[in-house]
Design an enzyme around this catalytic site. Structure first.
Site, PDB file in Angstrom:
ATOM      1  N   TYR A 240      11.484   2.088  -1.162  1.00  0.00           N
ATOM      2  CA  TYR A 240      10.756   0.820  -0.972  1.00  0.00           C
ATOM      3  C   TYR A 240       9.429   0.821  -1.734  1.00  0.00           C
ATOM      4  CZ  TYR A 240       7.850  -2.654   1.382  1.00  0.00           C
ATOM      5  OH  TYR A 240       7.001  -3.697   1.647  1.00  0.00           O
TER       6      TYR A 240
ATOM      7  N   VAL B 192       5.598  -1.648  13.428  1.00  0.00           N
ATOM      8  CA  VAL B 192       5.368  -0.836  14.619  1.00  0.00           C
ATOM      9  C   VAL B 192       4.631  -1.602  15.726  1.00  0.00           C
ATOM     10  CG1 VAL B 192       3.223   0.233  13.744  1.00  0.00           C
ATOM     11  CG2 VAL B 192       4.628   1.436  15.424  1.00  0.00           C
TER      12      VAL B 192
ATOM     13  N   SER C 204       0.824  -1.210   0.000  1.00  0.00           N
ATOM     14  CA  SER C 204       0.000   0.000   0.000  1.00  0.00           C
ATOM     15  C   SER C 204       0.855   1.254   0.000  1.00  0.00           C
ATOM     16  CB  SER C 204      -0.889   0.001   1.230  1.00  0.00           C
ATOM     17  OG  SER C 204      -0.081   0.072   2.373  1.00  0.00           O
TER      18      SER C 204
END
Ligand code: UD1
Length: 327
Positions: A150, A194, A127
């Site tokens: 990336y 995270v 995404s």
């Protein structure tokens, strides 16, 4: 279940020792499918394959090694191409290795698949390709606006997938994952996802650091949803999926501050977060429109964010051998 007429298919999982690859391997082995896997243990861990010894054909191989990848593709029906260097900040700090793994590696998989006559490839797209869209939720028809190296690398892989369908008739499906989390996600690197980091830090009693205001939002997606999307995308009719890109997420958004509060409550952690400078290359907000995947191959999220968090915290607590979850 298959009435004796279903020939077990052979799957090749790249990045099989990673978080997502090893989850897919378990699901396929449970269904009695034949699984081969490659990993170079750069970010994958042998421990993620615990219990699969003897049940899968594991080969230590690097995506950057075209010959090894070509050999791994031989005799395979489906490839689940999960292998990558998956970190945005790592690609900002040092773009070269992630370019080699993510772009060259994907190219090697496509070439190996073409030579071996593989039936279909499911590609772990990202995404992050959307960048900061003016309108959310993101739809696949929107123009990608990648920010980090990336994101560019992952988007290049999508274009390659689509090209190989159009010019060689190799069936390819790109699934744009949105912030996947769950058991076995790595915690031991500054580049870990995270939630895995926050859970580990809270379980150890260390206050996590939020980069930026914490108001950035993500469409956090529990791993089982991603596994299910891959299996559905393998079986969907080619005319619905080949050469296409699909969002794979929950279709919701939570800010990091909200996730922090949810986790703190689940874990019984009562200290506030630390705040640090925002991370270069980050997108601000992300949320998926998941209707295309629903329409094309019947995808729907099976496990919501809260249930997913609960399962994930329990798994890390078990694994890190810390006291029981307080509710
Ligand atoms: C993640 C994936 C990436 C995937 C993308 C899809 C990982 C490691 N990265 O990227 O592979 O393609 O989703 O959407 O799973 N943050 C903190 N504190 C920390 C670590 C991170 O505040 O200690 C913040 C980051 O600055 C960012 C957010 O949390 O705003 C998410 O970061 P991260 O888990 O690295 O994921 P993405 O960069 O979104």
């Amino acid at each position: 279940m298959f009435g004796g007429i279903h020939r077990m298919a052979k799957y090749l999982i790249t990045g099989i020792a990673g978080f997502i690859g090893s989850s897919l391997a378990r699901a396929l082995v449970e269904r009695g499918e034949e699984v081969r896997g490659v990993d170079n243990y750069l970010t994958g861990k042998p421990g993620n394959l615990a219990g699969l010894n003897g049940l899968i054909d594991f080969r230590e191989a690097d995506l950057r090694d075209a010959a090894a990848i070509r050999t791994a593709c031989e005799g395979v029906d489906y490839i689940l191409h999960m292998g990558a260097l998956p970190s945005v900040p790592l690609s900002v700090k040092n773009p070269e290795p992630s370019h080699r793994c993510n772009v060259d590696g994907t190219f090697h998989v496509l070439e190996g698949a073409r030579a071996a006559g593989v039936r279909r490839i499911i590609y772990a797209a990202s995404s992050s390709a959307y960048g900061d869209q003016p309108v959310l939720p993101s739809k696949e028809s929107m123009r990608p606006m990648p920010i980090s190296p990336y994101a560019v690398q992952k988007l290049a892989g999508e274009y390659y997938m689509s090209s190989y369908w159009q010019v060689y008739g190799l069936e390819t499906v790109s699934l744009r994952y949105f912030n996947v989390f769950g058991p076995r996600q790595g915690v031991d690197s500054p580049y870990s996802g995270v939630l895995a980091k926050f859970i580990q830090q809270m379980l150890e009693g260390t206050p996590p650091t939020i980069f930026g205001t914490g108001e950035q939002g993500r469409d956090f997606t529990y791993i089982d949803n991603i596994v299910s999307a891959n299996l559905l995308a393998c079986m969907a009719p080619a005319e619905k999926v080949a050469g296409k890109v699909f969002n794979t997420a929950c279709g919701e958004q939570n800010t990091l501050n909200e996730m922090y509060r949810l986790l703190a409550k689940l874990i019984g952690f009562d200290r506030p977060p630390l705040y640090g400078p925002p991370r270069t290359g980050d997108i601000l907000n992300s949320q998926a429109d998941i209707s295309a995947a629903a329409e094309a191959f019947g995808y729907r999220p099976l496990i919501g964010v809260k249930e997913g968090l609960q399962r994930t915290v329990e798994w890390y607590r078990e694994t890190l051998k810390l006291p029981a979850v307080s509710r």
